[in-house]
Scaffold this active site. Structure first.
Site, PDB file in Angstrom:
ATOM      1  N   HIS A   1      23.218  55.611  47.501  1.00  0.00           N
ATOM      2  CA  HIS A   1      22.185  54.596  47.321  1.00  0.00           C
ATOM      3  C   HIS A   1      22.779  53.194  47.300  1.00  0.00           C
ATOM      4  O   HIS A   1      22.058  52.214  47.133  1.00  0.00           O
ATOM      5  CB  HIS A   1      21.417  54.875  46.016  1.00  0.00           C
ATOM      6  CG  HIS A   1      20.112  54.182  45.918  1.00  0.00           C
ATOM      7  ND1 HIS A   1      19.818  53.256  44.936  1.00  0.00           N
ATOM      8  CD2 HIS A   1      18.986  54.269  46.681  1.00  0.00           C
ATOM      9  CE1 HIS A   1      18.585  52.824  45.092  1.00  0.00           C
ATOM     10  NE2 HIS A   1      18.059  53.400  46.142  1.00  0.00           N
TER      11      HIS A   1
ATOM     12  N   LYS B   1      24.285  49.619  48.482  1.00  0.00           N
ATOM     13  CA  LYS B   1      24.101  48.672  49.573  1.00  0.00           C
ATOM     14  C   LYS B   1      25.265  47.691  49.488  1.00  0.00           C
ATOM     15  O   LYS B   1      25.247  46.769  48.670  1.00  0.00           O
ATOM     16  CB  LYS B   1      22.773  47.925  49.472  1.00  0.00           C
ATOM     17  CG  LYS B   1      21.555  48.799  49.721  1.00  0.00           C
ATOM     18  CD  LYS B   1      21.094  49.503  48.491  1.00  0.00           C
ATOM     19  CE  LYS B   1      19.843  50.327  48.765  1.00  0.00           C
ATOM     20  NZ  LYS B   1      19.431  51.093  47.576  1.00  0.00           N
TER      21      LYS B   1
ATOM     22  N   ASP C   1      36.819  42.343  56.445  1.00  0.00           N
ATOM     23  CA  ASP C   1      38.231  41.920  56.445  1.00  0.00           C
ATOM     24  C   ASP C   1      38.821  41.818  55.041  1.00  0.00           C
ATOM     25  O   ASP C   1      39.802  41.084  54.828  1.00  0.00           O
ATOM     26  CB  ASP C   1      38.390  40.575  57.163  1.00  0.00           C
ATOM     27  CG  ASP C   1      38.207  40.699  58.675  1.00  0.00           C
ATOM     28  OD1 ASP C   1      38.329  41.825  59.189  1.00  0.00           O
ATOM     29  OD2 ASP C   1      37.921  39.679  59.322  1.00  0.00           O
TER      30      ASP C   1
ATOM     31  N   HIS D   1      11.623  45.591  45.026  1.00  0.00           N
ATOM     32  CA  HIS D   1      12.767  46.491  45.171  1.00  0.00           C
ATOM     33  C   HIS D   1      13.968  46.008  44.364  1.00  0.00           C
ATOM     34  O   HIS D   1      15.043  46.596  44.417  1.00  0.00           O
ATOM     35  CB  HIS D   1      13.135  46.601  46.662  1.00  0.00           C
ATOM     36  CG  HIS D   1      13.985  47.769  46.999  1.00  0.00           C
ATOM     37  ND1 HIS D   1      15.307  47.650  47.366  1.00  0.00           N
ATOM     38  CD2 HIS D   1      13.712  49.089  47.026  1.00  0.00           C
ATOM     39  CE1 HIS D   1      15.810  48.844  47.609  1.00  0.00           C
ATOM     40  NE2 HIS D   1      14.876  49.740  47.403  1.00  0.00           N
TER      41      HIS D   1
ATOM     42  N   LYS E   1      16.761  45.076  41.533  1.00  0.00           N
ATOM     43  CA  LYS E   1      17.446  45.735  40.420  1.00  0.00           C
ATOM     44  C   LYS E   1      18.399  44.705  39.814  1.00  0.00           C
ATOM     45  O   LYS E   1      19.605  44.707  40.075  1.00  0.00           O
ATOM     46  CB  LYS E   1      18.246  46.957  40.882  1.00  0.00           C
ATOM     47  CG  LYS E   1      17.440  48.000  41.684  1.00  0.00           C
ATOM     48  CD  LYS E   1      17.717  47.868  43.130  1.00  0.00           C
ATOM     49  CE  LYS E   1      17.193  49.017  43.968  1.00  0.00           C
ATOM     50  NZ  LYS E   1      15.818  49.369  43.807  1.00  0.00           N
TER      51      LYS E   1
ATOM     52  N   ASP F   1      20.722  35.896  28.000  1.00  0.00           N
ATOM     53  CA  ASP F   1      21.232  34.727  27.272  1.00  0.00           C
ATOM     54  C   ASP F   1      21.786  33.629  28.172  1.00  0.00           C
ATOM     55  O   ASP F   1      22.637  32.833  27.743  1.00  0.00           O
ATOM     56  CB  ASP F   1      22.315  35.163  26.268  1.00  0.00           C
ATOM     57  CG  ASP F   1      21.721  35.889  25.066  1.00  0.00           C
ATOM     58  OD1 ASP F   1      20.482  35.850  24.898  1.00  0.00           O
ATOM     59  OD2 ASP F   1      22.503  36.503  24.312  1.00  0.00           O
TER      60      ASP F   1
END
Length: 387
Positions: free
Chosen positions: A110, A112, A117, A291, A293, A298
């Protein structure tokens, strides 16, 4: 451990992310790692495929790893174009039996993540697909974030991508592709931000992402803002949020408002009353599909990545998040979250939950019971997720 000397750039949705990613791939000289759960044959997928092919044709070693379930439907013609052009393509746990009950099928890639380089990297929640939902052109683009980074921390992302690639290559009997990357750049101080890269696997790093969240929540003094598309946390996580609210911390949750995955969506509603009674604010994103996350605490601590706060992400899937300690980065993320809360979401009031027993109590209870059953049958789901 947090590493100093980095520069992080927050990217908003695919409109920011894909031009930056394509530009980095076009500049690649030696090596590209790209990991994604989804890879769609749309305008964005075509652009990324062409960039990878162009890189491979000029001699760059291009390693493309996709999830065998999420991207398993990628057209054979696309796969052929990629491989014939020199792109090395692997599918993580490819689907062999569509109706198999093997619990290993639940362990998905899952992440991404992209590393070019070993000097520039990207991480976040954005898959390789258009922001616009098919047949929903009147909706806002999919709401998500990614991060572009340079600095010493990139070496950790490079090592992780290389390690996972070599592991998958060995499992799929591709020994020629399982050789360690030869790139060994020296860590360069290119910024002032401290960052930590954490990932979830099924060995030594099963709980690293959740533990970092819990550590930050426990130490919070003023404000916690969490935006998470699939929010079904376990007992320890819920207790930490409630305790933070009780000691006077402002706790704000932004979750998915439009129904995408029905079981997880309705199961999560069952926690609304408990959270609201503790003084936690809940908002549902309604302008389109959410979508994201991400979280910020603080004004100093932030995270962006692929990990949802649900059993699938925290117990099963391969995930990766970046954790940043920099006030400027946190301020930028916090400002955009506040914009989304004010402009694109509706606040859930306690009176709404109290008056609609079916939606917020009976249906969530049934869905949560189904999730518990599934996790129990799978052999996963420790006690903290079955309470």
């Amino acid at each position: 451990m947090y590493v100093a000397g980095n520069r992080f750039k927050l990217l908003f949705n695919g409109a920011d992310y894909f031009p930056a990613l394509l530009d980095a791939i076009s500049m690649a000289k030696q090596e590209v790692f790209l990991e994604s759960y989804l890879f769609e044959a749309d305008e964005v997928g075509t652009a990324v495929m062409q960039a990878l092919i162009a890189a491979a044709q000029r001699g760059v070693r291009v390693n493309l790893q996709l999830d065998g379930f999420g991207a398993g439907h990628l057209a054979a013609t696309w796969q052929e174009q990629l491989t014939q052009s020199g792109v090395r393509l692997l599918f993580f746990r490819p689907e062999v039996k569509a109706l198999s009950l093997d619990r290993q099928r639940l362990r998905r890639l899952h992440r991404k993540l992209a590393v070019i380089d070993a000097t520039v990297a990207f991480i976040g929640g954005i898959n390789i697909l258009s922001d616009i939902e098919p047949n929903q052109v009147d909706w806002a683009p999919r709401y998500d974030y990614a991060v572009r980074m340079i600095g010493p921390l990139v070496l950790q992302l490079h090592e992780s991508a290389d390690h996972l690639w070599r592991h998958t290559a060995w499992v799929q009997l591709q020994p020629d592709w399982a050789k360690r990357s030869q790139l060994k750049p020296s860590p360069m101080i290119l910024g002032h931000a401290r960052g930590q890269f954490l990932y979830r696997d099924n060995l030594r790093h099963r709980g690293d992402i959740e533990r970092e969240y819990l550590k930050a929540i426990t130490r919070a003094k003023h404000e916690i803002i969490i935006a998470n598309a699939y929010f079904l946390p376990g007992y320890r996580f819920r207790r930490a949020l409630i305790q933070a609210a009780k000691r006077g911390v402002t706790v704000v949750l932004l979750v998915q408002g439009r129904v995408e995955h029905r079981l997880l969506h309705y199961a999560s509603l069952g926690f609304y009353q408990q959270f609201l009674n503790a003084g936690i604010e809940i908002y549902e994103y309604e302008k389109g599909f959410m979508h994201a996350k991400v979280a910020t605490i603080d004004g100093t601590w932030s995270t962006v990545g692929s990990s949802n706060l649900d059993p699938l992400s925290l117990l099963l899937a391969r995930e990766a998040n970046i954790f940043v300690r920099e006030r400027a980065f946190a301020a930028e993320l916090r400002a955009d979250l506040h914009r989304a809360l004010l402009e694109d979401a509706r606040q859930i009031k306690k009176s709404m939950v109290d008056s609609d027993r079916w939606v917020y109590r009976v249906l969530p209870w049934l869905c949560h019971a189904a999730v518990r059953l599934m996790m129990g049958i799978s052999g996963y789901g420790g006690r903290r997720y079955l309470e």
